[in-house]
Motif scaffolding. Structure first.
Motif, PDB file in Angstrom:
ATOM      1  N   LYS A  83      33.925  58.230  31.591  1.00  0.00           N
ATOM      2  CA  LYS A  83      32.504  57.577  31.806  1.00  0.00           C
ATOM      3  C   LYS A  83      32.404  56.214  31.545  1.00  0.00           C
ATOM      4  O   LYS A  83      31.981  55.408  32.204  1.00  0.00           O
ATOM      5  N   TYR A  84      32.820  55.805  30.177  1.00  0.00           N
ATOM      6  CA  TYR A  84      33.259  54.466  30.223  1.00  0.00           C
ATOM      7  C   TYR A  84      34.104  53.537  31.101  1.00  0.00           C
ATOM      8  O   TYR A  84      34.580  52.670  31.355  1.00  0.00           O
ATOM      9  N   ALA A  85      35.286  54.264  31.662  1.00  0.00           N
ATOM     10  CA  ALA A  85      36.075  53.386  32.507  1.00  0.00           C
ATOM     11  C   ALA A  85      35.514  53.711  34.006  1.00  0.00           C
ATOM     12  O   ALA A  85      35.718  52.476  34.489  1.00  0.00           O
ATOM     13  N   ILE A  86      34.744  54.863  34.148  1.00  0.00           N
ATOM     14  CA  ILE A  86      33.940  54.519  35.244  1.00  0.00           C
ATOM     15  C   ILE A  86      32.835  53.609  35.500  1.00  0.00           C
ATOM     16  O   ILE A  86      32.841  52.435  36.587  1.00  0.00           O
ATOM     17  N   ASN A  87      31.993  53.313  33.898  1.00  0.00           N
ATOM     18  CA  ASN A  87      31.834  52.256  34.247  1.00  0.00           C
ATOM     19  C   ASN A  87      32.395  50.667  34.253  1.00  0.00           C
ATOM     20  O   ASN A  87      31.858  49.439  35.247  1.00  0.00           O
ATOM     21  N   LEU A  88      33.211  50.669  33.494  1.00  0.00           N
ATOM     22  CA  LEU A  88      33.902  49.903  33.644  1.00  0.00           C
ATOM     23  C   LEU A  88      34.607  48.626  35.811  1.00  0.00           C
ATOM     24  O   LEU A  88      34.156  47.672  35.616  1.00  0.00           O
ATOM     25  N   ALA A  89      35.071  49.624  35.731  1.00  0.00           N
ATOM     26  CA  ALA A  89      35.395  49.972  37.146  1.00  0.00           C
ATOM     27  C   ALA A  89      34.135  49.128  37.648  1.00  0.00           C
ATOM     28  O   ALA A  89      34.284  48.412  39.198  1.00  0.00           O
ATOM     29  N   GLN A  90      32.855  50.101  37.678  1.00  0.00           N
ATOM     30  CA  GLN A  90      31.743  50.057  38.647  1.00  0.00           C
ATOM     31  C   GLN A  90      31.225  47.985  38.326  1.00  0.00           C
ATOM     32  O   GLN A  90      31.156  47.595  39.494  1.00  0.00           O
ATOM     33  N   ALA A  91      31.479  48.395  37.211  1.00  0.00           N
ATOM     34  CA  ALA A  91      30.811  46.682  36.491  1.00  0.00           C
ATOM     35  C   ALA A  91      31.423  45.573  37.215  1.00  0.00           C
ATOM     36  O   ALA A  91      31.364  44.688  37.598  1.00  0.00           O
ATOM     37  N   PHE A  92      33.337  45.779  37.076  1.00  0.00           N
ATOM     38  CA  PHE A  92      34.142  45.413  38.307  1.00  0.00           C
ATOM     39  C   PHE A  92      33.252  45.027  39.139  1.00  0.00           C
ATOM     40  O   PHE A  92      33.930  43.868  40.234  1.00  0.00           O
ATOM     41  N   ASN A  93      33.339  45.863  39.921  1.00  0.00           N
ATOM     42  CA  ASN A  93      33.404  45.956  41.649  1.00  0.00           C
ATOM     43  C   ASN A  93      32.093  44.924  41.815  1.00  0.00           C
ATOM     44  O   ASN A  93      31.989  44.594  42.901  1.00  0.00           O
ATOM     45  N   LYS A  94      31.850  44.904  41.177  1.00  0.00           N
ATOM     46  CA  LYS A  94      30.005  43.577  41.188  1.00  0.00           C
ATOM     47  C   LYS A  94      30.114  42.764  41.482  1.00  0.00           C
ATOM     48  O   LYS A  94      29.570  41.888  41.913  1.00  0.00           O
ATOM     49  N   TYR A  95      31.424  42.385  40.127  1.00  0.00           N
ATOM     50  CA  TYR A  95      31.078  40.932  39.352  1.00  0.00           C
ATOM     51  C   TYR A  95      32.204  40.565  41.219  1.00  0.00           C
ATOM     52  O   TYR A  95      32.302  39.530  42.110  1.00  0.00           O
ATOM     53  N   TYR A  96      33.117  41.285  41.169  1.00  0.00           N
ATOM     54  CA  TYR A  96      33.771  41.241  42.390  1.00  0.00           C
ATOM     55  C   TYR A  96      33.190  40.539  43.850  1.00  0.00           C
ATOM     56  O   TYR A  96      33.282  39.981  45.244  1.00  0.00           O
ATOM     57  N   ALA A  97      32.661  41.989  44.272  1.00  0.00           N
ATOM     58  CA  ALA A  97      30.915  41.233  45.344  1.00  0.00           C
ATOM     59  C   ALA A  97      30.504  40.247  45.232  1.00  0.00           C
ATOM     60  O   ALA A  97      29.930  39.498  46.890  1.00  0.00           O
ATOM     61  N   HIS A  98      30.368  39.704  44.261  1.00  0.00           N
ATOM     62  CA  HIS A  98      29.830  38.897  43.282  1.00  0.00           C
ATOM     63  C   HIS A  98      30.039  37.279  43.569  1.00  0.00           C
ATOM     64  O   HIS A  98      29.532  36.117  44.110  1.00  0.00           O
ATOM     65  N   THR A  99      31.207  37.436  43.154  1.00  0.00           N
ATOM     66  CA  THR A  99      32.148  36.343  42.633  1.00  0.00           C
ATOM     67  C   THR A  99      33.177  35.750  43.572  1.00  0.00           C
ATOM     68  O   THR A  99      34.139  37.262  43.669  1.00  0.00           O
ATOM     69  N   ARG A 100      33.078  34.882  44.059  1.00  0.00           N
ATOM     70  CA  ARG A 100      34.409  34.786  44.902  1.00  0.00           C
ATOM     71  C   ARG A 100      35.391  33.835  43.300  1.00  0.00           C
ATOM     72  O   ARG A 100      36.156  32.815  43.601  1.00  0.00           O
ATOM     73  N   ILE A 101      36.118  35.351  42.752  1.00  0.00           N
ATOM     74  CA  ILE A 101      36.843  35.256  41.855  1.00  0.00           C
ATOM     75  C   ILE A 101      38.550  33.076  42.377  1.00  0.00           C
ATOM     76  O   ILE A 101      38.607  33.014  41.262  1.00  0.00           O
ATOM     77  N   LEU A 102      38.619  33.218  43.679  1.00  0.00           N
ATOM     78  CA  LEU A 102      39.978  32.957  42.977  1.00  0.00           C
ATOM     79  C   LEU A 102      39.488  30.793  44.335  1.00  0.00           C
ATOM     80  O   LEU A 102      40.671  30.813  44.526  1.00  0.00           O
ATOM     81  N   ASP A 103      38.350  31.475  44.568  1.00  0.00           N
ATOM     82  CA  ASP A 103      38.154  29.694  44.608  1.00  0.00           C
ATOM     83  C   ASP A 103      38.598  29.125  43.614  1.00  0.00           C
ATOM     84  O   ASP A 103      38.137  28.991  42.373  1.00  0.00           O
ATOM     85  N   GLU A 104      38.890  27.846  44.514  1.00  0.00           N
ATOM     86  CA  GLU A 104      38.371  26.533  43.171  1.00  0.00           C
ATOM     87  C   GLU A 104      37.216  26.375  42.073  1.00  0.00           C
ATOM     88  O   GLU A 104      36.208  26.561  43.070  1.00  0.00           O
ATOM     89  N   SER A 105      37.504  26.484  41.232  1.00  0.00           N
ATOM     90  CA  SER A 105      36.390  25.828  39.949  1.00  0.00           C
ATOM     91  C   SER A 105      36.283  25.697  39.129  1.00  0.00           C
ATOM     92  O   SER A 105      38.012  26.479  38.363  1.00  0.00           O
ATOM     93  N   PRO A 106      35.642  24.780  38.326  1.00  0.00           N
ATOM     94  CA  PRO A 106      36.039  24.797  36.833  1.00  0.00           C
ATOM     95  C   PRO A 106      35.974  26.456  35.746  1.00  0.00           C
ATOM     96  O   PRO A 106      36.553  26.662  34.987  1.00  0.00           O
ATOM     97  N   GLU A 107      35.541  27.055  37.018  1.00  0.00           N
ATOM     98  CA  GLU A 107      35.486  28.100  35.975  1.00  0.00           C
ATOM     99  C   GLU A 107      36.471  29.534  36.537  1.00  0.00           C
ATOM    100  O   GLU A 107      37.093  30.137  36.093  1.00  0.00           O
ATOM    101  N   ARG A 108      37.327  28.944  37.092  1.00  0.00           N
ATOM    102  CA  ARG A 108      38.803  29.630  38.191  1.00  0.00           C
ATOM    103  C   ARG A 108      39.505  30.572  37.217  1.00  0.00           C
ATOM    104  O   ARG A 108      39.688  31.690  37.576  1.00  0.00           O
TER     105      ARG A 108
END
Ligand code: ARG
Length: 562
Positions: A508-533
């Protein structure tokens, strides 16, 4: 350090009337994350302080040293703590990056052995779904204990001894065909066994013959031993194929037969302590004090039984491996057997019988119906695993036709899917064996988690990311915070899974973590140029590491590409 403990320690200086432990126990998770990360309810102080909880909460905030927190506010009767996201995300990411696969590793079990009795199929019979459950749950528990620092010993207690092998010898001598058994060992032997049982119902002499042949086997008769050895070897060839597919290894294969020359000791102690009573010519141990039926230890001809061999097994394991826990991963239907076993050992004066645990699991159904060999509702494991792999392959063909090593990936996904589905079920519950649901890339499945892992690896490749230990990684947005909190919890989830003997907490932990990441991924353009990259990539990297490690604890592989 555990954030809750940090909060409790701060509060302890502001609340003299409660000790640290009491404060810790009162801490809650606020209903919504907008209310903060950890809350202290002031209700229980109202009586002592003779004040309204609202006023108490405000007082506490006033007195508190809020250093190290983003903020601390009184909201009604609650003191709400907002953790310092920047500092905590930095510390967590750095720790995962430094420790890698060792992240979550604990020392609690150092120098201590846990024996795990797992899989333990019966020779000359098909490997059942019950044995599959025992195998994957046992293996996952072993991985989890190793992560807790214990040494886990995986022991396969093969069912390779008992009167049924006497009967099987009789059947083989009457109707057996060597070539047929060699071509199809288990199904031929099963046919013989079913036939002799049916005929013995009509003809008790056959039963008597079977009893005699088992007695011969116990006494070391050459002909009996040779046939038995052959049945056993042929069966093991089939079982080993299944273990290879499942990628399962044992430290010891010590089946019931292994104890044939090791039963005297237990019987001696039973005699010495005057625990054996005669009943209709047989020897039993009375267990009325335990509200259990008597344990039958020896038949009138001196032949031993399942429990006799389990008594010898427990003594042997204590002596050889000095276990702190001796765990039996066996279906719920044997609950009484293990109660009797523990009770007999207790009567024998062995207090370590308290360290023996029957870790039971529920029944698997198919199409919501009970499995039954007689009614033809059966699951044959090998073809079923093959089917899981081929379904995984066709999904991969569809999603990623140019993937290299497609077959190997499909193997990891198909087999992993079956294991994961089993392990995500609360251990004591059963489940319906539904291949389609198991192998689906959607929902709470193994492939879903594996896919999240592979997606992360692809992002890291594209981002050309190498983690640095002396970094400035930090993140403060709400979606990454959810992930950071999961990452922080890894060790405590492992500990809980170990304490509850329940790998489903890891699944269940693995599922929750994967879901949290997928949410993040949908929300944040990880690879875009940014100080946070870099910080975003570090978050992806850490998530990948922990997902892979969680899957490893479940015995499930994580392909780099899917
Ligand atoms: N062979 C048994 C069965 O298939 C399971 C053995 C469990 N282990 C034990 N030590 N009794 O039912």
């Amino acid at each position: 350090m555990n954030q809750k403990m940090l909060v409790a320690e701060k509060l302890a200086t502001a609340i003299p009337s409660l000790d640290l432990e009491a404060i810790y126990a009162l801490l809650e998770k606020p209903k919504s994350s907008e209310m903060g990360d950890i809350a202290f309810p002031a209700f229980s102080l109202a009586k002592v302080e003779r004040k309204a909880p609202q006023a108490i909460a405000a007082d506490i905030v006033e007195k508190l040293d809020t250093n190290g927190f983003e903020k601390v506010v009184a909201t009604g009767p609650y003191v709400n703590f907002f953790l310092d996201k920047a500092a905590i995300s930095h510390a967590t990411l750095t720790q995962v990056i430094e420790e890698k696969e060792q992240y979550g590793q604990q020392k609690r079990g150092e120098g201590q052995n846990i024996t795990i009795d797992m899989s333990s199929p019966n020779i000359a019979k098909p490997f059942s779904v019950g044995h599959l459950r025992s195998t994957v749950i046992g293996d996952a528990l072993a991985n989890i204990y190793e992560k807790m620092g214990y040494k886990a010993l995986r022991i396969n207690h093969l069912g390779d001894w008992g009167k049924q092998f006497g009967l099987l010898i009789v059947a083989y001598k009457l109707w057996g065909d060597k070539a047929a058994v060699e071509a199809n060992p288990i199904s031929e032997l099963l046919k013989l066994y079913v036939r002799i049982n049916a005929e013995a119902d009509e003809n008790p002499e056959l039963d008597e013959e079977g009893r005699k042949w088992f007695k011969k086997l116990e006494d070391g008769d050459a002909e009996a031993l040779e046939l038995w050895q052959w049945f056993r070897d042929e069966s093991l060839v089939e079982f080993n194929r299944i273990y290879d597919k499942l990628n399962i290894n044992f430290d010891y294969i010590q089946g019931e037969a292994f104890y044939n020359d090791k039963m005297d000791k237990g019987i001696e102690i039973l005699k010495e302590k005057n625990l054996l009573q005669e009943s209709k010519g047989a020897m039993i141990v009375d267990l009325e004090d335990y509200n259990l039926p008597p344990a039958l230890i020896m038949k009138s001809d001196g032949a031993t039984l399942y429990i006799t061999r389990d008594i010898a097994t427990a003594l042997y394991r204590k002596e050889q491996y000095n276990f702190v826990k001796n765990i039996y991963v066996v279906g719920q239907e044997q609950a009484n057997h293990f109660k009797q076993l523990k009770a007999v050992l207790k009567e024998m004066g062995f207090d370590w019988s308290d360290d023996m645990l029957h870790i039971a699991f529920g029944l698997v159904t198919k199409d919501k119906k009970k499995l039954s060999t007689r009614k033809g509702n059966i699951i044959l494991l090998e073809p079923t695993l093959d089917e899981a792999v081929s379904r995984a392959l066709s999904q991969i063909e569809e999603k990623n036709p140019n993937l290299e090593n497609k077959e190997a990936v499909a193997e990891a996904v198909g087999v992993g899917a079956v294991k994961f589905f089993d392990l995500k079920t609360d251990r004591e519950n059963g489940y319906d064996f539904d291949l389609e649901a198991m192998v689906s890339f959607e929902g709470e499945t193994g492939p879903y988690v594996q896919y999240a892992y592979a997606r992360i690896q692809s992002i890291l490749r594209k981002g050309n990311f190498t983690p640095a230990v002396d970094n400035q990684y930090q993140l403060t947005d709400a979606e990454s915070w959810e992930i950071i909190k999961h990452l922080q919890n890894f060790a405590s989830v492992i500990e809980k899974a170990a304490d509850k003997y329940d790998p489903s907490l890891i699944a269940k932990y693995a599922i929750n973590l994967a879901q949290a990441f997928n949410k993040y991924y949908a929300h944040t353009r990880i690879l875009d140029e940014s100080p946070e990259r870099d910080s975003r990539l570090a978050l992806a990297y850490a998530t990948g590491l922990v997902l892979k490690e969680a899957l490893r604890l479940l015995g499930v592989e994580a392909p780099e590409k899917m």
